[in-house]
Design a protein around this motif. Structure first.
Motif, PDB file in Angstrom:
ATOM      1  N   TRP A  40       0.865  -1.194   0.000  1.00  0.00           N
ATOM      2  CA  TRP A  40       0.000   0.000   0.000  1.00  0.00           C
ATOM      3  C   TRP A  40       0.889   1.227   0.000  1.00  0.00           C
ATOM      4  CZ3 TRP A  40      -5.407  -0.444   2.082  1.00  0.00           C
ATOM      5  CH2 TRP A  40      -6.051   0.790   2.225  1.00  0.00           C
ATOM      6  N   ASN A  95       0.713   5.767  -0.410  1.00  0.00           N
ATOM      7  CA  ASN A  95      -0.101   6.973  -0.580  1.00  0.00           C
ATOM      8  C   ASN A  95       0.797   8.165  -0.851  1.00  0.00           C
ATOM      9  OD1 ASN A  95      -1.151   9.668   0.775  1.00  0.00           O
ATOM     10  ND2 ASN A  95      -2.931   8.525   0.056  1.00  0.00           N
ATOM     11  N   ALA A 111       3.565   7.843  -5.475  1.00  0.00           N
ATOM     12  CA  ALA A 111       2.894   6.627  -4.990  1.00  0.00           C
ATOM     13  C   ALA A 111       3.422   5.389  -5.716  1.00  0.00           C
ATOM     14  CB  ALA A 111       1.384   6.749  -5.159  1.00  0.00           C
ATOM     15  N   GLY A 125      -3.387  12.753   3.365  1.00  0.00           N
ATOM     16  CA  GLY A 125      -2.431  11.852   2.731  1.00  0.00           C
ATOM     17  C   GLY A 125      -1.027  12.075   3.259  1.00  0.00           C
ATOM     18  N   SER A 183      -5.045  13.388  -3.080  1.00  0.00           N
ATOM     19  CA  SER A 183      -4.492  12.249  -2.337  1.00  0.00           C
ATOM     20  C   SER A 183      -4.744  10.973  -3.137  1.00  0.00           C
ATOM     21  CB  SER A 183      -5.172  12.162  -0.962  1.00  0.00           C
ATOM     22  OG  SER A 183      -4.823  10.961  -0.309  1.00  0.00           O
ATOM     23  N   SER A 225      -4.063   6.779  -3.129  1.00  0.00           N
ATOM     24  CA  SER A 225      -3.592   5.528  -2.520  1.00  0.00           C
ATOM     25  C   SER A 225      -3.550   4.456  -3.598  1.00  0.00           C
ATOM     26  CB  SER A 225      -4.534   5.077  -1.401  1.00  0.00           C
ATOM     27  OG  SER A 225      -4.535   5.997  -0.338  1.00  0.00           O
ATOM     28  N   GLY A 231      -4.571   7.502   3.616  1.00  0.00           N
ATOM     29  CA  GLY A 231      -5.196   8.404   2.648  1.00  0.00           C
ATOM     30  C   GLY A 231      -6.646   8.601   3.057  1.00  0.00           C
TER      31      GLY A 231
END
Length: 414
Positions: free
Chosen positions: A7, A9, A28, A77, A94, A96, A384
């Motif tokens: 993951w 962000n 990201a 974020g 933002s 993710s 996020g």
């Protein structure tokens, strides 16, 4: 090949939408270092005139198969310094990105007219989502506040998918009646609900911080109709089957306010709420066991009170106060409880945060309060999110639409 959930962000505060899109995609993607299966994007309403441009810009440089998102009064974020930041009332974007091996990702856009009747069988809801209940999907829901029938939707999803987590929020803007933006698979929608059902190798945990502290004692409702409480009974013993005398709610409230200190008495004038206990059988009710609802009005003649939810005889209620201190205390208590109850292995991969526009700097007098407190307990995980017009999250096993709340959806592997 790794089979771990990953993951990332990135947050951009650049005032040019092109520059902001480029920055969040680049940062990201670099941070994720894997191919993404799902993108979740939140754009601040400072960009509302440019919502139509966001999807084409993202589609040009982002090759993620499934995308959902919406507009918000503010976005949350991870900034360039690696700090989580809440951007309110300014341009912000933002993004993710999630790599979800072993997870089935199904996105949907639902208009209110497509919702099955609330009396119909679970099959109607299952057909609508396209995921079987046996798959035990977890849901992220983003809805338009004016055209989504969101209460009916979460009730229907609870009915068809009991035990599945549903989190999310209502898109928000700066102007009342300004059209909100919802995004699903690179298309812009102006109404309904967009969302994603995640099933398989994934667990979604929740923290629902309603920001209130209880005052006084719980009462049992002995007479109530629709959302009006007409009579209460004091609980006089540890055994909640044993009750005391019946009283008018307004009389009980007046007596309670007499017992408060000066500060709380002032607070009760404009920050008084009612908590409705969700578990009928739990004897010792504590903070977090209540669904917090607004106190809508009083009837001095009948001594009754009206609250922002249906009530029925037998339910237990307790008065609550809300302020910055209570709000901070409530979130910290829930974070400590979560830390105690969840295994540290595997660690959480990331989180989504859905926070009410009535929180943030306006409530605390300083920026980034909730998100930084969250990161103190769940160290360094990417977060996020956005500031909502209403927050979706579970209390005692059922999903509700909340106000003045911060809901966190924390993602990890089983």
């Amino acid at each position: 090949m790794t089979n771990h959930i990953k993951w990332a962000n990135a947050l951009s505060t650049r005032p040019s939408l092109e520059a902001a899109v480029e920055e969040v995609v680049e940062r990201a993607s670099l941070s994720l270092q894997a191919s993404a299966d799902l993108a979740v994007v939140f754009i601040s309403s400072a960009f509302s005139s440019e919502y139509t441009r966001l999807m084409p810009l993202l589609q040009e440089i982002l090759s993620v198969p499934v995308l959902i998102g919406c507009g918000g009064g503010g976005v949350i974020g991870v900034n360039r310094q690696g700090e989580v930041q809440e951007v309110e009332g300014e341009p912000g974007l933002s993004l993710s990105l999630m790599s979800l091996p072993g997870v089935n990702v199904r996105a949907f856009h639902i208009l209110p007219e497509a919702l099955p009747d609330l009396d119909s069988a679970p099959d109607g809801w299952v057909d609508l989502i396209g995921v079987l209940p046996q798959a035990q999907p977890q849901f992220i829901l983003l809805a338009d506040p004016f055209s989504s029938s969101i209460n009916d939707l979460v009730q229907g999803l609870d009915f068809a998918y009991p035990g599945s987590i549903k989190v999310g929020g209502l898109a928000s803007g700066t102007s009342v009646g300004g059209s909100s933006g919802l995004f699903c698979n690179y298309r812009l929608h102006r109404e309904g609900t967009v969302g994603v059902a995640l099933s398989g190798n994934i667990v979604l945990e929740t923290i629902v911080a309603q920001g209130c502290r209880p005052i006084g004692q719980p009462y049992r409702v002995t007479e109530g109709e629709r959302n009006v409480v007409m009579e209460l009974e004091e609980q006089t013993s540890e055994d909640f089957a044993v009750c005391g005398k019946s009283r008018k709610p307004l009389e009980a409230l007046r007596d309670l306010i007499q017992t408060l200190n000066e500060e709380d008495r002032m607070l009760a004038q404009n920050a008084l709420f009612v908590g409705v206990a969700r578990d009928e059988f739990k004897q010792d009710l504590e903070q977090g066991d209540f669904l917090i609802r607004s106190l809508l009005g009083v009837d001095p003649r009948a001594g009754a009170i009206a609250i922002g939810d249906r009530v029925r005889p037998g339910q237990r209620i307790q008065f609550h106060l809300r302020d910055a201190h209570a709000s901070a205390e409530d979130l910290e208590m829930l974070l400590k409880r979560h830390q105690k109850q969840t295994p540290s292995d595997p660690a959480a991969a990331g989180a989504l945060m859905f926070s009410c526009m009535g929180r943030g700097e306006g409530l605390y007098g300083c920026p980034d309060f909730d998100s930084r407190l969250f990161r103190r307990y769940l160290k360094d995980i990417p977060v996020g999110g956005f500031f909502c017009n209403g927050e979706i999250g579970p209390v005692a096993g059922s999903t509700f639409l909340h106000g003045y709340t911060s809901v966190f959806g924390i993602c990890r592997q089983p």
